[in-house]
Design an enzyme around this catalytic site. Structure first.
Site, PDB file in Angstrom:
ATOM      1  N   GLU A 316       0.850  -1.182   0.000  1.00  0.00           N
ATOM      2  CA  GLU A 316       0.000   0.000   0.000  1.00  0.00           C
ATOM      3  C   GLU A 316       0.892   1.241   0.000  1.00  0.00           C
ATOM      4  OE1 GLU A 316      -2.286  -0.626   3.532  1.00  0.00           O
ATOM      5  OE2 GLU A 316      -3.100  -2.536   2.825  1.00  0.00           O
ATOM      6  N   GLY A 318       0.356   4.278  -0.278  1.00  0.00           N
ATOM      7  CA  GLY A 318      -0.141   5.456   0.427  1.00  0.00           C
ATOM      8  C   GLY A 318      -0.103   6.694  -0.437  1.00  0.00           C
ATOM      9  N   CYS A 391      -9.545  32.242  10.964  1.00  0.00           N
ATOM     10  CA  CYS A 391      -9.401  32.911  12.266  1.00  0.00           C
ATOM     11  C   CYS A 391      -8.640  32.032  13.251  1.00  0.00           C
ATOM     12  CB  CYS A 391     -10.777  33.278  12.803  1.00  0.00           C
ATOM     13  SG  CYS A 391     -11.628  34.503  11.809  1.00  0.00           S
ATOM     14  N   TYR A 421      -4.291  13.785   1.102  1.00  0.00           N
ATOM     15  CA  TYR A 421      -4.809  14.193   2.404  1.00  0.00           C
ATOM     16  C   TYR A 421      -5.242  15.649   2.490  1.00  0.00           C
ATOM     17  CZ  TYR A 421      -2.722   9.736   3.459  1.00  0.00           C
ATOM     18  OH  TYR A 421      -2.380   8.420   3.421  1.00  0.00           O
TER      19      TYR A 421
END
Length: 463
Positions: A316, A318, A391, A421
């Protein structure tokens, strides 16, 4: 340099503020004679005018080339050992129907960690048998969706989940193919939030405590479950292969013990992944051929030591496919200099996005790079901090970068390495709509995910 904030050791003042470091950018990104950034034959100014900013820009050729490079590297490295290896693309890095379609067309598998990711994979044409369902707390609805679809594997993560999946499979009259996630006790050299194989964390069953062996026995006692093999994932953004070597050794030792003690054959093993990518000049990622070759050597040696046949291997990668293929395009708003203690100063460059489209800097102390994308500059590079519009004082996109001293409002700024991500973890903080994602190739752009609108946010407001 005596009158500015401290420069990180890895960041050196550039001789040319327009230079693009090849390891940070997708393969078709470059500058034209005027210094404007292009990707896939399209100028970023045209993209900004058509789709607005902030904007995630995917180099389709780069993305698909990386996917194919991993597919082919592992197929070749493991061909003589076990007939090849399977590469699972990480839905959590970034998934959309168009991305799933690329994954299907290019012959990769998919790992999903929710019913939503599973659904997008299926809608994109990925065969169910090439999908794995992960997660430490899968809901009944998610397990049901996986069983109904006929996924290739459900990765079990706890003793309770063994019984749950078995009961749900029995109710449907099916045998569920499963793998067992093992906590192998490896301390991966990465941020603590994305290290996943040490003892004190939420994933998997501990090898050291004996829970892993108890889980194996529990699975084998359930006729509704077919144990394909063992799974380990030690973390993310990893450059050191040493952790993978220790993990593979411990996993294969358990593999051999299970086959010996229970008289069963485990046809597969999943070695995880989470291979590192370059976000700054400090990062030195390995190439797919290097990673695959090293892992093949490790697996061949350990299987020989254990006296077992080499099982079918899956990995995997990623973020290693998605992250480098994409940059985020922003427009600069305000700039200001702030006086610090000791007479030092730091310049802040504010952009029209921020932690709502890239939370990783605030969440993981992640480092990024940036460049002015809409023009060339002859100005001196000044140590700058790129910040967002939200903020929060922690609303930082790029903590340290040398940007031209003449960077000003209206300039376009590009931040590479944002394909993993960033959109997946994006939020509507301050009620800011999430950016669009566009893929560019051969002079043409297409929308993968459209920009949200205020109406989209209001549509969920029951008031």
């Amino acid at each position: 340099m005596a009158n500015i904030a401290v420069v990180p050791a890895w960041l050196t003042p550039p001789a040319d503020v327009n230079e693009l470091l090849p390891q940070l950018w997708a393969r078709t990104v470059g500058r034209d004679e005027a210094g404007t950034l292009h990707v896939g034959g399209t100028a970023v100014g045209d993209l900004a005018r058509t789709y607005g900013t902030p904007l995630y820009v995917v180099d389709e050729l780069d993305f698909r080339s990386r996917a194919v490079a991993f597919r082919d590297a592992f197929a070749d490295a493991f061909a003589d050992l076990c007939g090849g290896a399977d590469v699972y693309y990480a839905s959590k890095a970034f998934i959309a129907t168009g991305i799933a379609r690329w994954i299907a067309e290019d012959g990769l598998h998919l790992d999903a960690a929710s019913a939503g990711e599973l659904d997008l994979g299926l809608r994109g044409g990925i065969l169910p048998g090439r999908i794995a369902l992960h997660g430490n707390n899968k809901s009944r609805a998610e397990i049901s969706a996986a069983l109904e679809a006929g996924v290739g594997r459900i990765v079990l993560d706890s003793l309770a989940e063994i019984d749950l999946v078995a009961e749900m499979a029995r109710e449907r009259g099916v045998v569920a193919p499963v793998m067992l996630r093992i906590t192998v006790g490896v301390e991966a050299h990465t941020h603590s939030y994305i290290a996943t194989a040490h003892e004190d964390q939420k994933f998997g069953l501990s090898l050291a405590s004996g829970r892993a062996e108890a889980a194996v026995a529990k699975i084998l006692a359930r006729p509704e479950l077919h144990l394909l093999g063992l799974h380990s994932h030690i973390g993310s953004q990893i450059f050191d292969m040493g952790g993978f070597e220790v993990s593979a050794r411990r996993l294969l030792e358990l593999h051999q013990k299970v086959e010996r003690d229970h008289g069963v054959e485990l046809p597969e093993i999943d070695l995880g992944g989470g291979y590192g990518v370059a976000y700054t000049s400090e990062d030195k990622p390995l190439q797919p051929v290097e990673i695959a070759g090293r892992l093949a050597e490790i697996v061949a040696r350990e299987c020989l030591v254990q006296g077992i046949a080499v099982p079918r291997v899956s990995v995997e990668p990623g973020r290693a496919i998605a992250a480098p293929s994409t940059f985020t395009l922003y427009e600069v708003g305000t700039t200001k200099e702030v006086e610090l203690e000791g007479g030092t100063r730091r310049r802040y460059v504010s952009v029209d996005g921020g932690m709502s489209d890239n939370i990783r800097t605030a969440l993981y102390d992640a480092d990024y790079s940036a460049t002015v994308a809409s023009r060339a500059s002859t100005a001196t590079g000044v140590l700058s901090r790129v910040v967002g519009k939200h903020c929060e004082s922690g609303d930082v996109v790029v903590r340290d970068e040398f940007l031209p001293e003449d960077t000003t409002a209206g300039d376009l700024l590009a931040v590479p390495g944002t394909g993993a991500y960033c959109r997946s973890m994006a939020s509507n903080y301050n009620q800011v709509p999430r950016p669009a994602v566009v893929a560019v190739r051969d002079g043409a752009a297409k929308v993968l995910v459209r920009r949200e609108t205020p109406e989209d946010l209001l549509a969920l407001d029951a008031g």
